[in-house]
Motif scaffolding. Structure first.
Motif, mmCIF file in Angstrom:
data_model
loop_
_atom_site.group_PDB
_atom_site.id
_atom_site.type_symbol
_atom_site.label_atom_id
_atom_site.label_comp_id
_atom_site.label_asym_id
_atom_site.label_seq_id
_atom_site.Cartn_x
_atom_site.Cartn_y
_atom_site.Cartn_z
ATOM 1 N N TYR A 66 -1.519 13.745 1.395
ATOM 2 C CA TYR A 66 -0.436 12.989 2.012
ATOM 3 C C TYR A 66 -0.555 11.506 1.668
ATOM 4 O O TYR A 66 0.427 10.786 1.645
ATOM 5 C CB TYR A 66 -0.441 13.182 3.533
ATOM 6 N N SER A 67 -1.803 11.073 1.444
ATOM 7 C CA SER A 67 -2.031 9.671 1.101
ATOM 8 C C SER A 67 -3.341 9.579 0.331
ATOM 9 O O SER A 67 -4.243 10.390 0.526
ATOM 10 C CB SER A 67 -2.106 8.846 2.387
ATOM 11 N N ASP A 69 -5.212 7.027 0.610
ATOM 12 C CA ASP A 69 -6.037 6.130 1.397
ATOM 13 C C ASP A 69 -6.618 6.846 2.622
ATOM 14 O O ASP A 69 -6.494 6.382 3.738
ATOM 15 C CB ASP A 69 -5.170 4.928 1.817
ATOM 16 N N LEU A 70 -7.226 8.036 2.411
ATOM 17 C CA LEU A 70 -7.811 8.773 3.530
ATOM 18 C C LEU A 70 -9.246 9.148 3.176
ATOM 19 O O LEU A 70 -9.625 9.126 2.004
ATOM 20 C CB LEU A 70 -7.015 10.049 3.816
ATOM 21 N N ASP A 71 -10.031 9.510 4.190
ATOM 22 C CA ASP A 71 -11.422 9.890 3.940
ATOM 23 C C ASP A 71 -11.588 11.361 3.542
ATOM 24 O O ASP A 71 -12.681 11.791 3.232
ATOM 25 C CB ASP A 71 -12.274 9.631 5.196
ATOM 26 N N MET A 72 -10.504 12.131 3.613
ATOM 27 C CA MET A 72 -10.608 13.558 3.290
ATOM 28 C C MET A 72 -11.056 13.733 1.839
ATOM 29 O O MET A 72 -10.711 12.925 0.987
ATOM 30 C CB MET A 72 -9.246 14.238 3.444
ATOM 31 N N ARG A 110 9.227 10.504 3.587
ATOM 32 C CA ARG A 110 7.791 10.630 3.762
ATOM 33 C C ARG A 110 7.061 10.583 2.423
ATOM 34 O O ARG A 110 6.008 9.987 2.293
ATOM 35 C CB ARG A 110 7.465 11.941 4.469
ATOM 36 N N THR A 113 5.552 7.357 0.437
ATOM 37 C CA THR A 113 4.247 6.737 0.677
ATOM 38 C C THR A 113 3.329 6.937 -0.525
ATOM 39 O O THR A 113 2.728 5.985 -1.032
ATOM 40 C CB THR A 113 3.595 7.342 1.942
ATOM 41 N N LEU A 187 -0.038 -0.365 4.903
ATOM 42 C CA LEU A 187 0.642 0.828 5.406
ATOM 43 C C LEU A 187 1.980 0.500 6.079
ATOM 44 O O LEU A 187 2.994 1.144 5.811
ATOM 45 C CB LEU A 187 -0.282 1.585 6.373
ATOM 46 N N ASP A 188 1.984 -0.542 6.938
ATOM 47 C CA ASP A 188 3.238 -0.921 7.608
ATOM 48 C C ASP A 188 4.306 -1.293 6.584
ATOM 49 O O ASP A 188 5.459 -0.876 6.679
ATOM 50 C CB ASP A 188 3.005 -2.121 8.541
ATOM 51 N N GLU A 191 5.723 1.654 4.699
ATOM 52 C CA GLU A 191 6.694 2.406 5.494
ATOM 53 C C GLU A 191 8.057 1.719 5.512
ATOM 54 O O GLU A 191 9.096 2.366 5.348
ATOM 55 C CB GLU A 191 6.158 2.616 6.915
ATOM 56 N N GLU B 41 -8.490 6.926 11.140
ATOM 57 C CA GLU B 41 -8.315 7.935 10.099
ATOM 58 C C GLU B 41 -7.249 8.953 10.520
ATOM 59 O O GLU B 41 -6.378 9.320 9.754
ATOM 60 C CB GLU B 41 -9.671 8.623 9.882
ATOM 61 N N ARG B 47 0.532 9.316 10.039
ATOM 62 C CA ARG B 47 1.582 8.470 9.473
ATOM 63 C C ARG B 47 1.952 8.928 8.074
ATOM 64 O O ARG B 47 3.129 8.967 7.713
ATOM 65 C CB ARG B 47 1.130 7.005 9.471
ATOM 66 N N ALA B 48 0.934 9.317 7.293
ATOM 67 C CA ALA B 48 1.225 9.793 5.938
ATOM 68 C C ALA B 48 1.975 11.122 5.988
ATOM 69 O O ALA B 48 2.755 11.441 5.092
ATOM 70 C CB ALA B 48 -0.068 9.953 5.150
ATOM 71 N N ARG B 52 5.745 8.277 11.402
ATOM 72 C CA ARG B 52 5.593 6.839 11.251
ATOM 73 C C ARG B 52 6.151 6.098 12.455
ATOM 74 O O ARG B 52 6.971 6.647 13.201
ATOM 75 C CB ARG B 52 6.274 6.387 9.969
#
Lengths: 635, 104
Positions: A66-67, A69-72, A110, A113, A187-188, A191, B41, B47-48, B52
């Motif tokens: 989804y992004s 910028d995640l820790d997954m 969505r 992003t 992020l803001d 969006e 996180e 949000r992703a 949002r």
């Protein structure tokens, strides 16, 4: 000259395919490359990498995120590939020459992003607006030229399902250039940027339709009661189909390998080479391939079920059941697959997002009753209840239940001690219900089947050879004094039995037997248990060899002779207490060397494999001890 | 005409003053505007996934899991399933319009 040419010359041009989950990325990828894709792991990770050659380029299908910028782990892998630090095995790691961002036309806002994040990488890129067919049906209109202006790169509308626009997409990728516009990174701001672009380029001709059916299905499938009932019905159906359909090829494989082994044995002079080939290699390969039909069917049907969108709902139903025990709903596919074989089950645990949840899943997966245990269950339940098929069935079913309970309790324990913490609560997109993509399911099944053959096949064969050697040597001739009453056949049997006792395996069995004495096992049973480390189903044939000196278990009288086998002192071997104790041992024990190896690999360390082996052995031993001692005391 | 002009700001004000409630307290079919500010996180993932700030969500199914729609209608378009635990941490402003439609 496009900007691609100015990049340093490297091994091969790579194109990274990036996008959200459920945007039809894999379907589009399959449509572009056909069946040429190779599946491997990104080195040092458990994330699966699919890549394929297309023209002069290599397309890399990144995990759906989804992004970035995640820790997954999925996001981490995508970041590393885009930075040029990671590539699938066989592809030189370097910054991709182009990014193909796949987005969903029906969920444009969505998806913007990940487009913004891709633009910030400053690499040549193309945006594919996928699922155009669905968007058209829903009356969603997107102005691709305007979107291209906003993003500063080529935007192509396409459909991986119908193939519409794919040719345009490929020529756009050839001419991909670095976007001439920039995107925000905060992020803001991303969006807000997405909302602005969305209002400029997208318009729905009519208000979105209110699909009552989807809503109703969703509420049924996730309902506390109806959800569980429909889950039980679907899973029972799935298993019934798997066991029913797989039986046909399994019988064929069994008889083919039997015939082939017999043919080879007939061709070669009796001796070590014939023994190695027939009892070691052919039996080992046959013993592995026999599980392939079940595994292939399981993965195919699961992929189909996932394609319909049902599995996302099932994950929530099962999450309610598993969460109190510290397992997540994502653990459902791995645990279900483990009922066929723990190896693909443990490999499927890669789909569990939280690392602790994933470890817990891997650790308890081998408690599920795999098909290799079935021959042992059958043998022992028949010995226990020779005259009552109903009791046999009940005992058989309870074997499965005991395994599941042991898994849940072990998970609870592990989440209270070494993997402290609750499992991660689920947040999941519920994809639209649709007709499953047969091609994608078939390709996935092929990959999984090959992975199983490669990983388990090589290992099981190696272990079979070692065990064959341990069982066959030292091969000192045993002299049996022929008496007038004994036939040649009986002499052969007695020789084989004596040889089994003298072999390395027999000697090891004799030395270890005192350990299993409290469980009621004699030397023969101890050898059977030890031999099971190669693969559990070996137990029945090992017992047959020792008891009668012939491993022809098809013969009814052989099963009878196992049931009536005696100890060295002449008393009955399979007493009630011993049979129950052995059954409990086989349900709970980790009697499978290949699984130990796969656990070490997938969990990322041998300590997890040793922990699993130690814990399962401890549980099996104490369970069998309690059962044996209490039955002996009561009778 | 004048009266509506005077009334409008009041409703606007009322909507803004109304304190946000957890997503789990929406009733079925009710719409709400997401108030989400953190950058933990979990929030970043939500949000992703499309949840949002200030976006409108529709509650489709309450309970475990709760199902919300991001496209205005239940059933069609993008739906998210959220564990109660997560949904309880997402705050929303109740949308006055749906509130009124419901009470009618």
């Amino acid at each position: 000259m496009s900007s691609v040419d100015s990049l340093p010359a490297v091994h091969s041009r790579t194109i990274a395919v990036l996008g959200n989950p459920n945007v039809g990325k894999t379907t589009l990828f399959n449509h572009i490359v056909g069946i040429r894709a190779k599946t491997s792991n990104f080195p040092g990770t458990t994330q699966e990498a699919r890549h394929a050659h297309y023209d002069d380029s290599v397309l890399i299908d990144l995990p759906g995120v989804y992004s970035l910028d995640l820790d997954m782990s999925e996001s981490v892998v995508c970041r590393q590939v885009l930075a040029g630090d990671l590539a699938p095995a066989g592809v030189e790691a370097h910054e991709p020459n182009a990014i193909l961002v796949v987005i969903d036309a029906t969920n444009l806002m969505r998806n913007l992003t990940i487009v913004a994040e891709a633009i910030s990488k400053r690499l040549p890129m193309v945006v594919a607006v996928n699922m155009l067919d669905l968007a058209k049906r829903r009356g969603i209109h997107i102005d691709f030229d305007r979107l291209g202006e906003c993003l500063g790169c080529s935007v192509i509308g396409c459909s991986g399902k119908t193939g519409e626009g794919v040719d345009d997409l490929m020529s756009a990728i050839r001419d991909a250039k670095i976007p001439d516009r920039s995107a925000p990174t905060d992020l803001d701001a991303i969006e807000a940027w997405g909302e602005d672009i969305y209002s400029l380029v997208a318009s729905a001709k009519e208000s979105p339709s209110n699909d009552r059916l989807t809503d109703r299905l969703d509420r049924t499938f996730t309902h506390p009661l109806l959800g569980v009932v429909s889950f039980a019905v679907i899973m029972t159906g799935l298993f019934w189909v798997i066991f029913k359909l797989a039986a046909i090829p399994m019988d064929l494989i069994d008889s083919y390998f039997g015939t082939f082994g017999g043919w080879v044995a007939g061709m070669l002079p009796e001796g070590p080479i014939s023994g190695l080939l027939v009892d070691g290699i052919i039996a080992g390969i046959g013993g592995t391939i026999i599980f392939l039909p079940q595994i292939v069917l399981l993965f195919f049907l699961l992929a189909m079920l996932e394609g319909t969108g049902y599995l996302a709902r099932a994950a929530f139903v099962i999450d309610r059941v598993l969460r109190p025990f510290g397992l997540s709903g994502h653990a459902f596919v791995p645990l279900l697959s483990s009922h066929a074989c723990a190896i693909p089950g443990i490999m499927a645990a890669r789909a569990v997002p939280d690392p602790k949840d994933r470890l817990a899943t891997i650790l308890v997966a081998p408690f599920m009753s795999c098909t290799a245990r079935i021959p042992v269950y059958v043998l022992l339940t028949v010995i226990l209840f020779p005259d009552s098929p109903a009791m046999q069935a009940a005992a058989f079913t309870s074997c499965y239940v005991i395994g599941v309970f042991a898994a849940l309790l072990s998970s609870l324990l592990v989440r209270r001690t070494i993997l402290k913490g609750a499992s991660r609560p689920m947040a999941m997109e519920l994809p639209n219900y649709r007709f499953p993509d047969l091609k994608a399911a078939a390709l996935l099944t092929y990959d999984r089947g090959m992975a199983f053959l490669r990983k388990a096949g090589t290992l099981i064969v190696a272990v079979s050879i070692v065990l064959w050697w341990l069982g066959a040597y030292p091969n000192t001739p045993v002299i049996i004094e022929p008496t007038p009453e004994t036939t040649q056949e009986q002499i052969d049997m007695m020789q084989a039995s004596a040889q089994a006792r003298n072999s390395f395996l027999g000697q090891i069995g004799g030395a270890i037997q005192p350990v299993f004495e409290p469980l009621g096992y004699d030397r023969k049973l101890t050898i059977g248990v030890l031999a099971s480390f190669a693969a559990r189903e070996v137990f029945v044939s090992t017992m047959a060899v020792q008891v009668v000196g012939s491993d022809d278990t098809e013969d009814e009288s052989v099963l009878d002779s196992i049931a009536n086998a005696t100890r060295d002192d002449g008393s009955l071997l399979f007493t009630r207490a011993t049979s129950w104790s052995l059954l409990v041992y086989y349900i709970l024990a980790m009697l499978c060397l290949p699984t130990v190896v796969v656990t070490a690999k997938e969990a990322g360390g041998w300590r997890w494999a040793w922990l699993q082996l130690g814990w399962m052995t401890l549980l099996a031993y104490s369970g069998a001890l309690i059962v044996y001692q209490s039955i002996t005391l009561l009778s | 005409m004048i009266s509506t002009m005077q009334e409008l700001p009041v409703t606007e004000q009322k909507r803004d003053l109304r304190s946000p409630i957890p997503l789990t307290q929406l009733t079925r079919g009710q719409k709400g505007r997401v108030r989400i500010e953190d950058t933990t996180e979990e929030v970043k993932l939500l949000r992703a996934m499309g949840l949002r700030p200030n976006s409108e969500v529709t509650m489709c199914r309450l309970g475990e899991p709760c199902i919300i729609s991001l496209n205005g209608h239940c059933g069609d378009g993008c739906r998210l399933g959220l564990a109660k635990e997560i949904a309880g941490r997402v705050m929303v402003h109740v949308d006055q319009d749906t509130d009124q439609t419901k009470s009618e």
